[in-house]
Design a protein around this motif. Sequence first.
Motif, short mmCIF file in Angstrom:
data_model
loop_
_atom_site.label_atom_id
_atom_site.label_comp_id
_atom_site.label_asym_id
_atom_site.label_seq_id
_atom_site.Cartn_x
_atom_site.Cartn_y
_atom_site.Cartn_z
N GLY A 13 12.47 84.89 48.13
CA GLY A 13 11.77 85.04 49.22
C GLY A 13 11.10 86.59 49.28
N THR A 14 9.65 86.39 49.89
CA THR A 14 9.10 87.72 50.17
C THR A 14 8.07 87.54 51.30
OG1 THR A 14 7.27 87.02 48.67
CG2 THR A 14 8.88 88.58 47.70
N ASP A 15 7.66 88.68 51.80
CA ASP A 15 6.48 88.57 52.61
C ASP A 15 6.93 88.03 54.16
OD1 ASP A 15 3.77 90.18 51.42
OD2 ASP A 15 5.08 88.73 49.97
N ILE A 16 8.22 88.36 54.17
CA ILE A 16 9.04 87.53 55.55
C ILE A 16 8.39 88.55 56.76
CG2 ILE A 16 10.80 86.86 56.91
CD1 ILE A 16 12.18 87.03 54.08
N GLU A 17 7.63 87.76 57.68
CA GLU A 17 7.31 88.96 58.65
C GLU A 17 7.12 88.12 60.05
OE1 GLU A 17 2.55 88.83 58.43
OE2 GLU A 17 3.38 89.94 56.83
N ASN A 18 7.04 88.58 61.29
CA ASN A 18 6.55 87.97 62.51
C ASN A 18 6.87 89.15 63.48
OD1 ASN A 18 9.45 88.21 63.65
ND2 ASN A 18 10.04 86.64 62.15
N ASP A 19 6.46 88.71 64.62
CA ASP A 19 6.31 89.72 65.91
C ASP A 19 7.52 89.72 66.75
OD1 ASP A 19 3.94 90.71 64.73
OD2 ASP A 19 2.48 89.60 65.87
N ASN A 20 8.31 88.97 66.51
CA ASN A 20 9.23 88.44 67.55
C ASN A 20 10.35 89.90 67.64
OD1 ASN A 20 11.64 87.66 69.05
ND2 ASN A 20 10.87 85.40 68.75
N ASP A 21 10.42 90.52 68.49
CA ASP A 21 11.33 91.65 68.51
C ASP A 21 12.60 91.57 69.57
OD1 ASP A 21 9.91 91.87 71.07
OD2 ASP A 21 9.15 93.86 70.63
N VAL A 22 12.59 90.21 69.78
CA VAL A 22 13.84 89.78 70.73
C VAL A 22 14.79 89.19 70.02
CG1 VAL A 22 14.52 88.67 72.56
CG2 VAL A 22 12.37 89.94 72.70
N CYS A 23 14.25 88.35 68.83
CA CYS A 23 15.14 87.19 68.29
C CYS A 23 15.18 87.55 66.68
CB CYS A 23 14.89 85.75 68.33
SG CYS A 23 14.82 85.40 69.95
N PRO A 24 16.56 87.62 66.07
CA PRO A 24 16.54 87.93 64.55
C PRO A 24 15.85 87.00 63.77
CG PRO A 24 18.65 87.29 65.37
CD PRO A 24 17.72 87.23 66.73
N THR A 25 15.44 87.59 62.66
CA THR A 25 14.99 86.53 61.69
C THR A 25 15.75 86.29 60.63
OG1 THR A 25 12.53 87.03 62.01
CG2 THR A 25 13.14 86.28 60.01
N GLU A 26 16.37 85.13 59.92
CA GLU A 26 17.48 84.91 58.91
C GLU A 26 17.10 83.84 57.92
OE1 GLU A 26 20.93 85.15 62.71
OE2 GLU A 26 20.26 83.16 61.78
N THR A 27 17.55 84.10 56.73
CA THR A 27 17.58 83.06 55.95
C THR A 27 18.92 82.56 55.51
OG1 THR A 27 15.74 84.18 54.59
CG2 THR A 27 17.14 82.68 53.37
N THR A 28 19.40 81.38 55.99
CA THR A 28 20.27 80.74 55.92
C THR A 28 20.84 80.32 54.42
OG1 THR A 28 20.10 79.78 58.19
CG2 THR A 28 21.98 79.09 56.63
N LEU A 29 22.08 80.60 53.96
CA LEU A 29 22.59 80.25 52.64
C LEU A 29 23.30 78.99 52.91
CD1 LEU A 29 24.38 83.57 51.69
CD2 LEU A 29 21.89 82.91 51.36
N PHE A 30 24.24 78.76 53.77
CA PHE A 30 24.67 77.64 54.08
C PHE A 30 25.20 77.55 55.49
CE2 PHE A 30 28.19 80.16 52.47
CZ PHE A 30 29.17 79.66 53.39
N GLN A 31 25.31 76.30 55.99
CA GLN A 31 26.24 75.90 57.10
C GLN A 31 26.80 74.59 57.15
OE1 GLN A 31 25.52 74.82 62.18
NE2 GLN A 31 23.62 75.02 60.74
N ALA A 32 28.19 74.81 57.14
CA ALA A 32 29.14 73.52 56.78
C ALA A 32 29.90 73.25 57.67
CB ALA A 32 29.45 73.73 55.43
N HIS A 33 30.09 71.98 58.23
CA HIS A 33 31.11 71.64 59.08
C HIS A 33 32.61 71.90 58.59
CE1 HIS A 33 33.97 68.35 60.95
NE2 HIS A 33 33.50 69.21 62.07
N LEU A 34 33.60 72.15 59.35
CA LEU A 34 34.99 72.44 59.23
C LEU A 34 35.76 71.13 59.72
CD1 LEU A 34 35.35 76.36 59.61
CD2 LEU A 34 35.04 75.14 57.31
N PRO A 35 36.19 70.34 58.85
CA PRO A 35 37.06 69.31 59.42
C PRO A 35 38.39 69.90 59.88
CG PRO A 35 35.94 68.73 57.16
CD PRO A 35 35.66 70.06 57.52
N ASP A 36 38.73 70.86 58.85
CA ASP A 36 40.16 71.55 59.49
C ASP A 36 39.39 73.01 59.60
OD1 ASP A 36 42.30 73.12 59.53
OD2 ASP A 36 43.21 72.04 57.73
N PRO A 37 39.90 73.77 60.73
CA PRO A 37 39.49 75.04 60.83
C PRO A 37 40.01 76.22 59.97
CG PRO A 37 39.89 74.15 62.97
CD PRO A 37 40.47 73.34 62.01
N GLY A 38 41.12 75.67 59.36
CA GLY A 38 41.56 76.36 58.27
C GLY A 38 40.94 76.41 56.98
#
Length: 1005
Positions: free
Chosen positions: A718-743
């Motif tokens: 990714g390049t040229d990531i930009e915006n004017d929002n100075d209140v909320c952070p900008t992120e690139t998500t690698l993964f989000q996965a449910h944990l059937p078992d918290p462990g």
Amino acid sequence: MPIYSFEDSIPACFASDEHSCLSISDLHYKDGACSLKWDFAEHSFITVRQPIGYRPFQKGSISQARDSFAVWIYNPVPRAGCLSFEFGRGDQIDCRFEFSLEYQGWRTAWVAFERDMQGMPHPDMDTLTIRTPKEAACGTLFIDQLMLNTPIDPRFHTRDFQAPFVNKGADISANAHWLALYAFEQLKPLSELPLSITREQADVHMRMNRRFEELFCPKRVVTQEDMDRLQRRFDDYGIVRRENAILGRPIELPFFDHFPPSQKAELKVMANSEMLSEISQFLMDTAVCFRNTEQERLQVKLRAMFLDTLDHLDDQGWTYGSSQGTVHHFGYNFRDYYPAVFLMRDLLKEAGRLERTQRTMRWYSGAGRIHTPLADVEGNIDIFNTTLHGMLASLLIMDDTPEKVRELLAFRDWLSQSLSPARGLRAAYKIDGSAYHHVNHYPAYAVGGFQGVTPMMYVISGTPYRVHEEAHGALRKALLAMRLYSNKREWLLSLAARHPTGKWALDPEPFIYLAQSGTPDGTKEVDQEVAAAAMRLLEPCEHIEAVDRWLSMGIAPEPDPSGHWTMNYAALAIHRRGSWLAGMRGHSRYLWANETYVNANLYGRYISHGHLQILSHGEPINNEDSGYRQEGWDWNRWPGTTTVHKPIEALRSDVRNVDTFSGFEEMLLSDETFAGGLHLEGRNGMFAMKLHEHPKYEGSHRARKSAFFFDDRIICLGTDIENDNDVCPTETTLFQAHLPDPGDPIWVNGAAPISEFPYKEQVQLNSAAWMLDNKGNGYYLPAGQALAVSRTTQHSKHQATGADTQGNFTAAWLEHGMAPKEGRYEYAILVGADCEAIEAFSLQMQSPETAAYRVLRQDRSAHIVQDTRSQTIAYALFEADDAIHTGHLSAVDTPSMVMIREEGDRLIVSAVDPDLRLYEGLEEDQYDEHGLQKEVSVYSRQWVHAESMTHTMRMRLKGQWAAQKDMPGFRIVRCDIASTVVELACKEAIPHEFVLLRAPRIAEV
């Protein structure tokens, strides 16, 4: 405004002329138990002195609903002429309309004051006058459910034989497939009537009848329990015959669009109506039982219930020429009617109802559309799903005459045109296998379309009425594509549109029917490739008779698909190896970013912002076991996306009704044309997009994103990531996965698993790092990036209701800070890894000699990656560039994607211009006076039906090269010792793949 239902007494504001008589009657009713009976003489009238309540439509209103008049009229006998409805101020008439009385039974009209009536409505109107036809002598009418004024969505009013002037624009609207029944019935046959019907044709008709019956009439034993169940349902309808009339509970669609919102619940209770879907299902159940019993006692009972219900349905206005005020989306509620009456055709003929029923079938299925000029035909998945079988049944039920032959041949040509690859963003099937509905690739609708069309393909297969080869091939490609972007049956979440449940899935049955329909060229009775695909998709417990035949023919289930596929009409890249699937999707100025309704996908704004999902876990593989679970899902963090991470309430969509072409829905477009994918040799590929969020929410948010797929490796830049929002952070998500078992552990840069819960870490990567998620995917992260990792109970909102939800998840993302400028990222995914594999991969990346890939360029203009193992260089070229000078590529004159693999003295090259090129320049009405893009309905865009324009793209390669063979759309325009210039005729964002041979001495052209 009051709604007059005439249950107890005649309202004081109603009066008639001295020769008429008004009374309350229980002989006919459309709601409650009574209606207004009007015994009239010549030149009679009724006056209603009550403020009409009309208000002109105000532009910019939250709702596009228009003030309308609605009424039900029961006519005991058809009569010439029209009722006249006059609205005015006292004796002054401001607007009026006429309502034909050439019918018997109940009919209704929904008439918009401003659009549909003659004259000019006035806000001070206080009088309605209803006048009998000039031709009429004495007679009787019944009036019920009269609404002087009620707001109705302007898309829904439907014209019919009683009110043919209503909403004529619907005949060419996005809802035309439902609403244009009157227009379809006006179409004339395009071909001459055959002189006769042959014996062979009659035999074919019988064979098609048998196949149609096999589809809808399974063999079964009819029990007393079945009879009791049907009798209870019939009794609940309250159907009785009295005074040469048939009475019963009103039969309605479930929408009640004409009821004022504040009174809808009360009026639905008062109406005490039965749903059309229940009635059609009852007819179907009764027909199946009738056809499966030979007991005369049971047949007599079933026959009586069937005919009484059919007569009541007809009396209620569900009959030829009637549109019930609206028939939008009615096909879902009526689809059981067609096979039910088809199964009972002999009974209906004997009872004298067959001709009436055939006309009703033809009307509601819109079978008249088969006479549409072929150049104007557009496929429609709703029709395939809900009424296509009704269209065919309405023709098969006809007597064997030359007219039947002509109709069936017209059906063949119309269906062939409907299935053939459609231009622009027209439905239904695209050259790349995309299946279109709502002006985008839409599997949730496509699956129903396949379920509807493939059985009909089977019915007509092997006959003179089978569809043309190109049409069969297009449907086949779209169906086979569904098993590529699904794993095993559930499709990628980026394709969920407004249904982000993760549960929607393909159905193997269409594969079975299409396999039995033969090959597109008609040379084989079984399509072995489709059969093999069906066999893989079936579960061991799903025993299908056809599979036994295929096994005896030596057909085996196909292995899990492996390769890379490009579907740029969906802005989608598909990559598969072994049993896993990875898919990445984007959006553009042609393809909407999200579909959101007021009760669906309320937080799914980012679902196609470069969403990269890996579907790899479960028995069978599915979304939930692969990491997605709606409860607690952070809607900001779709894997692969670059987003502004907002509080959940700020992420909720503000759904509006922006124009008369659409309802309350959000389908936001970007202003960028660069989004899509490319494949090389069907094995590896890439995806790239210019991300620009719509200004409705975060118009300053931009990024240039790419992903390169090589075997089990995915390199993301990714390049040229930009915006004017100075209140909320900008992120690139690698993964989000449910944990059937918290462990359930993850690993970060070490041998020790992290099973702590909750857990959160943020770290600046001073050196390269690796991770392993809980789904067996490894991540390589070069130094210089900010990594965040979380394992916690997430609190979120339900996508449809906004109710609180929660769930345990692990997630990782790269942080770009507040209001980033020139932000960037790089990471690689090793799919199906373990700690040892991803750690070894990370170590190999530390040395140029052993690195699996190299990033050759990563800037605003280009992302260029070399895969060292396959000797392939892949180029995401966001801008035209005459100084690339990387690998074998020197220049391109078009933003494009290119992949080149070197093999000895050969170059295998693939290239694509991902711009669908449906229009040039900017659309002025998409921008406000400040130059900001406005929210518009995609249905309002004229370019939706435009053909993709051909664009000539030039590439310059280093050295002298010759084409291995001539190819359409490809030519070498210049070749010398230093370089070779290639031209490609690009259209529909379809990749061009070609092979060049090293040519040490070629004369300069």
